[in-house]
Write a protein that holds these residues in place. Structure first.
Motif, PDB file in Angstrom:
ATOM      1  N   PHE A  70      -1.719 -24.456  22.394  1.00 30.41           N
ATOM      2  CA  PHE A  70      -1.531 -24.854  20.994  1.00 30.41           C
ATOM      3  C   PHE A  70      -0.616 -23.907  20.236  1.00 30.41           C
ATOM      4  O   PHE A  70       0.031 -24.328  19.271  1.00 30.41           O
ATOM      5  CB  PHE A  70      -2.895 -25.016  20.318  1.00 30.41           C
ATOM      6  CG  PHE A  70      -3.645 -26.188  20.886  1.00 30.41           C
ATOM      7  CD1 PHE A  70      -3.367 -27.473  20.429  1.00 30.41           C
ATOM      8  CD2 PHE A  70      -4.542 -26.039  21.922  1.00 30.41           C
ATOM      9  CE1 PHE A  70      -3.999 -28.580  20.977  1.00 30.41           C
ATOM     10  CE2 PHE A  70      -5.180 -27.137  22.492  1.00 30.41           C
ATOM     11  CZ  PHE A  70      -4.910 -28.408  22.015  1.00 30.41           C
ATOM     12  N   LEU A  71      -0.528 -22.641  20.660  1.00 31.71           N
ATOM     13  CA  LEU A  71       0.460 -21.745  20.058  1.00 31.71           C
ATOM     14  C   LEU A  71       1.835 -22.256  20.472  1.00 31.71           C
ATOM     15  O   LEU A  71       2.128 -22.372  21.658  1.00 31.71           O
ATOM     16  CB  LEU A  71       0.268 -20.303  20.556  1.00 31.71           C
ATOM     17  CG  LEU A  71      -1.061 -19.631  20.213  1.00 31.71           C
ATOM     18  CD1 LEU A  71      -1.101 -18.216  20.802  1.00 31.71           C
ATOM     19  CD2 LEU A  71      -1.267 -19.572  18.702  1.00 31.71           C
ATOM     20  N   GLY A  72       2.652 -22.610  19.496  1.00 28.55           N
ATOM     21  CA  GLY A  72       3.970 -23.161  19.808  1.00 28.55           C
ATOM     22  C   GLY A  72       3.984 -24.670  19.922  1.00 28.55           C
ATOM     23  O   GLY A  72       5.019 -25.256  20.233  1.00 28.55           O
ATOM     24  N   SER A  73       2.859 -25.328  19.657  1.00 25.76           N
ATOM     25  CA  SER A  73       2.831 -26.787  19.816  1.00 25.76           C
ATOM     26  C   SER A  73       3.311 -27.520  18.561  1.00 25.76           C
ATOM     27  O   SER A  73       3.525 -28.725  18.593  1.00 25.76           O
ATOM     28  CB  SER A  73       1.422 -27.259  20.190  1.00 25.76           C
ATOM     29  OG  SER A  73       0.520 -27.039  19.112  1.00 25.76           O
ATOM     30  N   GLU A  74       3.464 -26.799  17.449  1.00 25.63           N
ATOM     31  CA  GLU A  74       4.055 -27.371  16.234  1.00 25.63           C
ATOM     32  C   GLU A  74       3.506 -28.755  15.864  1.00 25.63           C
ATOM     33  O   GLU A  74       4.265 -29.655  15.484  1.00 25.63           O
ATOM     34  CB  GLU A  74       5.580 -27.415  16.362  1.00 25.63           C
ATOM     35  CG  GLU A  74       6.188 -26.015  16.512  1.00 25.63           C
ATOM     36  CD  GLU A  74       7.704 -26.033  16.613  1.00 25.63           C
ATOM     37  OE1 GLU A  74       8.350 -26.387  15.619  1.00 25.63           O
ATOM     38  OE2 GLU A  74       8.240 -25.704  17.683  1.00 25.63           O
ATOM     39  N   GLY A  75       2.225 -28.902  16.005  1.00 26.32           N
ATOM     40  CA  GLY A  75       1.588 -30.124  15.539  1.00 26.32           C
ATOM     41  C   GLY A  75       1.763 -31.347  16.403  1.00 26.32           C
ATOM     42  O   GLY A  75       1.383 -32.441  15.997  1.00 26.32           O
ATOM     43  N   ILE A  76       2.291 -31.197  17.614  1.00 22.62           N
ATOM     44  CA  ILE A  76       2.471 -32.416  18.428  1.00 22.62           C
ATOM     45  C   ILE A  76       1.230 -32.762  19.246  1.00 22.62           C
ATOM     46  O   ILE A  76       1.104 -33.878  19.743  1.00 22.62           O
ATOM     47  CB  ILE A  76       3.704 -32.341  19.369  1.00 22.62           C
ATOM     48  CG1 ILE A  76       3.531 -31.240  20.430  1.00 22.62           C
ATOM     49  CG2 ILE A  76       4.975 -32.155  18.555  1.00 22.62           C
ATOM     50  CD1 ILE A  76       4.554 -31.337  21.554  1.00 22.62           C
ATOM     51  N   PHE A  77       0.327 -31.797  19.439  1.00 22.10           N
ATOM     52  CA  PHE A  77      -0.886 -32.053  20.223  1.00 22.10           C
ATOM     53  C   PHE A  77      -2.111 -32.219  19.315  1.00 22.10           C
ATOM     54  O   PHE A  77      -3.096 -32.849  19.701  1.00 22.10           O
ATOM     55  CB  PHE A  77      -1.185 -30.887  21.168  1.00 22.10           C
ATOM     56  CG  PHE A  77      -0.144 -30.622  22.210  1.00 22.10           C
ATOM     57  CD1 PHE A  77       0.631 -31.649  22.742  1.00 22.10           C
ATOM     58  CD2 PHE A  77       0.062 -29.329  22.690  1.00 22.10           C
ATOM     59  CE1 PHE A  77       1.582 -31.397  23.720  1.00 22.10           C
ATOM     60  CE2 PHE A  77       0.992 -29.068  23.671  1.00 22.10           C
ATOM     61  CZ  PHE A  77       1.769 -30.101  24.189  1.00 22.10           C
ATOM     62  N   GLY A  78      -2.095 -31.574  18.181  1.00 20.88           N
ATOM     63  CA  GLY A  78      -3.249 -31.587  17.305  1.00 20.88           C
ATOM     64  C   GLY A  78      -2.938 -30.765  16.072  1.00 20.88           C
ATOM     65  O   GLY A  78      -1.841 -30.224  15.942  1.00 20.88           O
ATOM     66  N   VAL A  79      -3.906 -30.687  15.182  1.00 21.33           N
ATOM     67  CA  VAL A  79      -3.749 -29.923  13.951  1.00 21.33           C
ATOM     68  C   VAL A  79      -4.683 -28.712  14.037  1.00 21.33           C
ATOM     69  O   VAL A  79      -5.900 -28.869  14.210  1.00 21.33           O
ATOM     70  CB  VAL A  79      -4.108 -30.775  12.721  1.00 21.33           C
ATOM     71  CG1 VAL A  79      -3.994 -29.947  11.444  1.00 21.33           C
ATOM     72  CG2 VAL A  79      -3.204 -32.004  12.646  1.00 21.33           C
ATOM     73  N   ILE A  80      -4.108 -27.529  13.948  1.00 21.40           N
ATOM     74  CA  ILE A  80      -4.907 -26.303  13.955  1.00 21.40           C
ATOM     75  C   ILE A  80      -5.636 -26.239  12.616  1.00 21.40           C
ATOM     76  O   ILE A  80      -5.012 -26.309  11.551  1.00 21.40           O
ATOM     77  CB  ILE A  80      -4.002 -25.081  14.160  1.00 21.40           C
ATOM     78  CG1 ILE A  80      -3.363 -25.123  15.555  1.00 21.40           C
ATOM     79  CG2 ILE A  80      -4.793 -23.779  13.956  1.00 21.40           C
ATOM     80  CD1 ILE A  80      -2.238 -24.123  15.757  1.00 21.40           C
ATOM     81  N   THR A  81      -6.957 -26.128  12.653  1.00 22.88           N
ATOM     82  CA  THR A  81      -7.729 -26.109  11.408  1.00 22.88           C
ATOM     83  C   THR A  81      -8.338 -24.743  11.105  1.00 22.88           C
ATOM     84  O   THR A  81      -8.642 -24.444   9.960  1.00 22.88           O
ATOM     85  CB  THR A  81      -8.847 -27.167  11.453  1.00 22.88           C
ATOM     86  OG1 THR A  81      -9.703 -26.872  12.567  1.00 22.88           O
ATOM     87  CG2 THR A  81      -8.275 -28.568  11.591  1.00 22.88           C
ATOM     88  N   GLU A  82      -8.553 -23.927  12.140  1.00 19.20           N
ATOM     89  CA  GLU A  82      -9.053 -22.564  11.932  1.00 19.20           C
ATOM     90  C   GLU A  82      -8.305 -21.625  12.875  1.00 19.20           C
ATOM     91  O   GLU A  82      -8.031 -21.991  14.016  1.00 19.20           O
ATOM     92  CB  GLU A  82     -10.558 -22.469  12.224  1.00 19.20           C
ATOM     93  CG  GLU A  82     -11.413 -23.273  11.267  1.00 19.20           C
ATOM     94  CD  GLU A  82     -12.907 -23.197  11.576  1.00 19.20           C
ATOM     95  OE1 GLU A  82     -13.325 -22.330  12.373  1.00 19.20           O
ATOM     96  OE2 GLU A  82     -13.643 -24.028  11.012  1.00 19.20           O
ATOM     97  N   VAL A  83      -8.015 -20.444  12.367  1.00 17.09           N
ATOM     98  CA  VAL A  83      -7.312 -19.442  13.168  1.00 17.09           C
ATOM     99  C   VAL A  83      -8.139 -18.161  13.150  1.00 17.09           C
ATOM    100  O   VAL A  83      -8.459 -17.637  12.088  1.00 17.09           O
ATOM    101  CB  VAL A  83      -5.903 -19.146  12.603  1.00 17.09           C
ATOM    102  CG1 VAL A  83      -5.167 -18.151  13.500  1.00 17.09           C
ATOM    103  CG2 VAL A  83      -5.100 -20.431  12.454  1.00 17.09           C
TER     104      VAL A  83
END
Lengths: 544, 544
Positions: free
Chosen positions: B266-279
């Protein structure tokens, strides 16, 4: 100090049914033999294990045409369907593996194929796919999580793909400190080749003398110098990979934002997506000197707090390890010296190599002292270094004497560390108690990070009856306890087949779906290491 | 030093058609206005850009029922299909974006939806999938690679998913130095919340005042303190992600061998796989003091050799940057001071924060001096720090004056660094020359690693006519040159849509197949950020 630090000595071929150099196999030291009844009660010496000649195996499932197809790729000399080669490739070196090697009837691969280069690996995968044969990539043969079990899945047969001929330093960029090795290069080979240029990789897991760079990458290894040089993950700057449906050449720059880091898809993939054929790594000048210092803490908790302070400050030792009270007491860390001294408290060792070592020792020692540590001089740390690859020999002697002995490991954040340790200790103790066995359990921290640390457990148990069955039950209970307490199912041993059922809980159903999707794309027939990592839920055809 | 180091000041809403705080927009400084004709020839001031009220957009493609479905999830107040919201979410802040914002007719999303929590994000993705709408995740709106283009792909419409309401420190584990933030938390908010506990994250990219932690993760950001604290990649200890088909909660321990590290998917996925909601991020004690030192080298080559020595020794500065002769000459790094002093050689700055700073400065200064550097005191380094987030304001003033101005970046190994720099300089200069434009190109190193470094280019050009068309051609030529010279297509700006055609060359066809397989598994309808990262080859249905 003038000691020569290079550790590039080659090891002879691994003992077929135990660890390491057959010449180094030994009886239990007297001190250990004296101590064991006190810890574990009376142990019955098991029946003699079969010799290699006594082992019974099934005939190979491969036809002459299968062997000929591989021979056309790698040459007939490198296709071996003989008894000895098949038995020698039957598994890794967990205690489960070693107990299986003591059985008369053994499950082995149908043949051993040894390619010598990336293109041959690629061609072997195509042959296997065409002929419906599973492929188990085999590096140094040191997996302790069942990654080398000769599982054929739904296929017609299974071959072991032995990578030892992919060996050597392929390219060296001294200016950048960047070296490309063939993936079958062993730890000692890599260090010897780098030492010729005054360089070091600095990755020293306990499997160092046998394991390969490709294996370190595939299993996300972490070595004894991780405090100084990081996990193997962080050393890898590039990979070349052959998959059944295409190849990859990854790693252009030390930092990148060019999409997700695909190197990380293959680190930890344990051969289920493809075969790593080349490993590019960061290297550094070979250290010219080394400082040692051993420490004693009042207890494990104060020692752990000290290690946390060291990790969170940064810039500390190359090696730092802390034994709990049980491990300190029997000094198992000092090979062959169990019972030498029933030491009190929790002992730690530190080693400093490379740049600026006097300063790094000074600031670290200051932290350790403030956290309650007392320096105990160089001796214990030097002894640890001298014997640090030899622990597994003692396990063989224990197994010969009928004592069950195994290790396992996990990691978590600092705030959860003591809860996790207690949960694992309880699960181990209760599990063996229910099986009617006394146990003695030791724990150490050997890898530290700013946010947490690893926990490594060694357990001895006086198991009567079927040790494999008892351990299967105890280990299952431990794995449940690890996940419930917030630990990872493995810090550096990896998943293999043994941990696969727990990986799903750790990464969740969506995580398993991601791994499965990659697997189906790269290996649509599912020939690569069936059952490893993802487990046995993956079939040859997508569900959709 | 007693200076307060916290940088937690909030920024006002971003200027709709330029960078940052509208109050900080400024005219070109006199010195710059004087210098530009000398560098670029005579520049024609462009026609006035449209006001927000003048901009023409298409009516929304969304029906009332679509808006109502989102409103049922996030509340009617957080569904906005109005002109201003749509225009404000039309893109990021590359020069391409800014030139587009100066056009009368603009392409914008059909509505802006602002969920406030993980579950709402998840529900919004389900609504979008049911209603055949593309979704563009929107954090701080600072992408410079086209990741926020409102591309609908094959879908009926496109919504911008604005994450600013997912804000705040959700959990803090002070013992472990581990903090969980809602993904829409901006850089200044995160630092302010941590400063209350005496802690710091320490990630300061130029976009810091506006960008979000989720965006840093999704784009694999790298900040100005990377020499001390690493890339954002290395700060992330966990992620929570909502995908159209399931959620993930990743990151149990600081080190793990539990299969491939899915955080890195997901690091580097720029929203194409999912939406990061918590970091979840590693944090450290807020630095109590700071040391500055600026340096001058005879030339860029000797300066680069010095930085290499610093990177390979380790334990050096928190910030280190080296400007080439062109950048040094006009001191563009010092905002608003172009032409102040036509300095000679190559200037560098170092900043030290945190533990042990006197010692780190001493050993670093020793290396820099031995590599030919001369200390030039604190001044230039302090000035850089004061203005380090303000560069983009100058770009707006240059564009207003008709001067084309853009930045781009790459990275490679030390041994390839000068060849890569020459290739990019040539491609830029030749490209603008062919377009009949004079250009002035500056370069600096701002991120160093043991095996290599980044290169960051700033180009000014006196482009007549269609600046967008000219840059499209020049940038294409530069991207080809980067890959041919062994560079990565991006060190920290990411891929977005602008770099997608080159990613395939960097990671190969098999690499693209891996990303595509993950995409199809998690987002089978292809609603998430269509066209980003992988490009436009991905359709809703698998080829098989």
């Amino acid at each position: 100090m003038t000691e020569e630090i290079g550790r590039g000595e080659d090891a002879p071929p691994m003992r077929w049914n135990g660890w390491g150099d057959p010449q180094k196999a030994k009886d239990l030291p007297f001190a250990v033999r004296s101590l064991l009844p006190l810890l574990l009660g009376r142990i019955r010496r098991p029946d003699a294990a079969p010799t290699l000649e006594d082992v019974e195996i099934a005939p190979t499932a491969l036809a002459e045409a299968d062997l000929a197809a591989f021979a056309a790729v790698v040459g007939p000399a490198h296709v071996d369907a003989g008894r000895e080669a098949r038995i020698r490739h039957a598994g890794g070196r967990s205690t489960i593996d070693l107990l299986r090697r003591r059985q008369h009837r053994q499950v082995v691969p149908d043949a051993v194929i040894a390619p010598s280069a990336h293109d041959e690996v690629h061609a072997c995968l195509r042959v296997a796919a065409e002929r419906d044969l599973a492929v188990i990539p085999f590096g140094g043969g040191t997996s302790v999580v069942g990654a080398l079990d000769p599982e054929r899945g739904a296929h017609r047969g299974v071959v072991s793909l032995d990578l030892h001929r992919l060996s050597g330093l392929l390219r060296l960029d001294e200016e950048s400190g960047d070296a490309v090795f063939a993936a079958g290069t062993t730890g000692p080979e890599a260090e010897r080749l780098l030492a010729e240029h005054g360089l070091e990789l600095g990755h020293y897991p306990q499997s160092f003398r046998y394991a390969t760079l490709g294996g370190f990458a595939a299993a996300r290894s972490s070595g004894q110098n991780s405090a100084g040089h990081g996990r193997f993950d962080t050393m890898v700057t590039g990979l070349r990979v052959a998959t059944p449906t295409g190849a990859l050449d990854l790693g252009r720059s030390p930092g990148s934002a060019a999409g997700p880091d695909l190197i990380r898809v293959f680190l930890g993939s344990e051969g289920i997506f493809g075969v790593i054929t080349e490993v590019r790594v960061r290297v550094h000048p070979a250290p010219a000197e080394r400082l040692f210092e051993a420490w004693t803490f009042p207890d494990f908790a104060s020692g752990a707090a000290a290690l946390r302070a060291v990790a969170q400050q940064g810039g500390g030792p190359t090696v730092i390890r802390l034994s709990d009270e049980s491990e300190t007491a029997v000094s198992l860390a000092q090979v062959g010296k169990i019972g030498k001294a029933m030491a009190k408290g929790a002992s730690a060792i530190t080693v400093y190599e490379g740049r600026d070592i006097e300063h790094r020792r000074a600031v670290t020692s200051d932290l350790l002292r403030r956290a309650g540590g007392t320096s105990s001089g160089e001796g214990a740390a030097e002894e640890w270094l001298a014997g640090r690859f030899d622990g597994p020999y003692l396990r063989d002697a224990l197994l010969d004497a009928g004592v069950f002995c195994e290790t396992l490991e996990t990691a978590t954040t600092w705030s959860q560390l003591h809860g996790l340790r207690a949960a694992v200790l309880n699960a181990l103790r209760d599990g063996f108690t229910e099986a009617g066995a006394k146990s003695y359990i030791m724990c150490h921290i050997s890898h530290i990070y700013p946010t947490g640390a690893s926990l490594y457990f060694t357990v001895l148990a006086g198991v009567r009856g079927d040790q494999l069955a008892v351990w299967d039950d105890v280990k299952s209970r431990v794995n449940d306890a690890i996940l419930a307490a917030g630990g990872t199912i493995s810090h550096h041993h990896a998943v293999g087949r043994d941990h696969a059922p727990w990986l799903a809980e750790e990464i969740g159903e969506t995580g398993i779906r991601i791994l499965t999707a990659i697997k189906r794309e790269l290996d649509p027939q599912g020939i690569l290491n069936p059952g490893a990592v993802i487990g046995r839920g993956v079939t040859a055809h997508p569900a959709s």
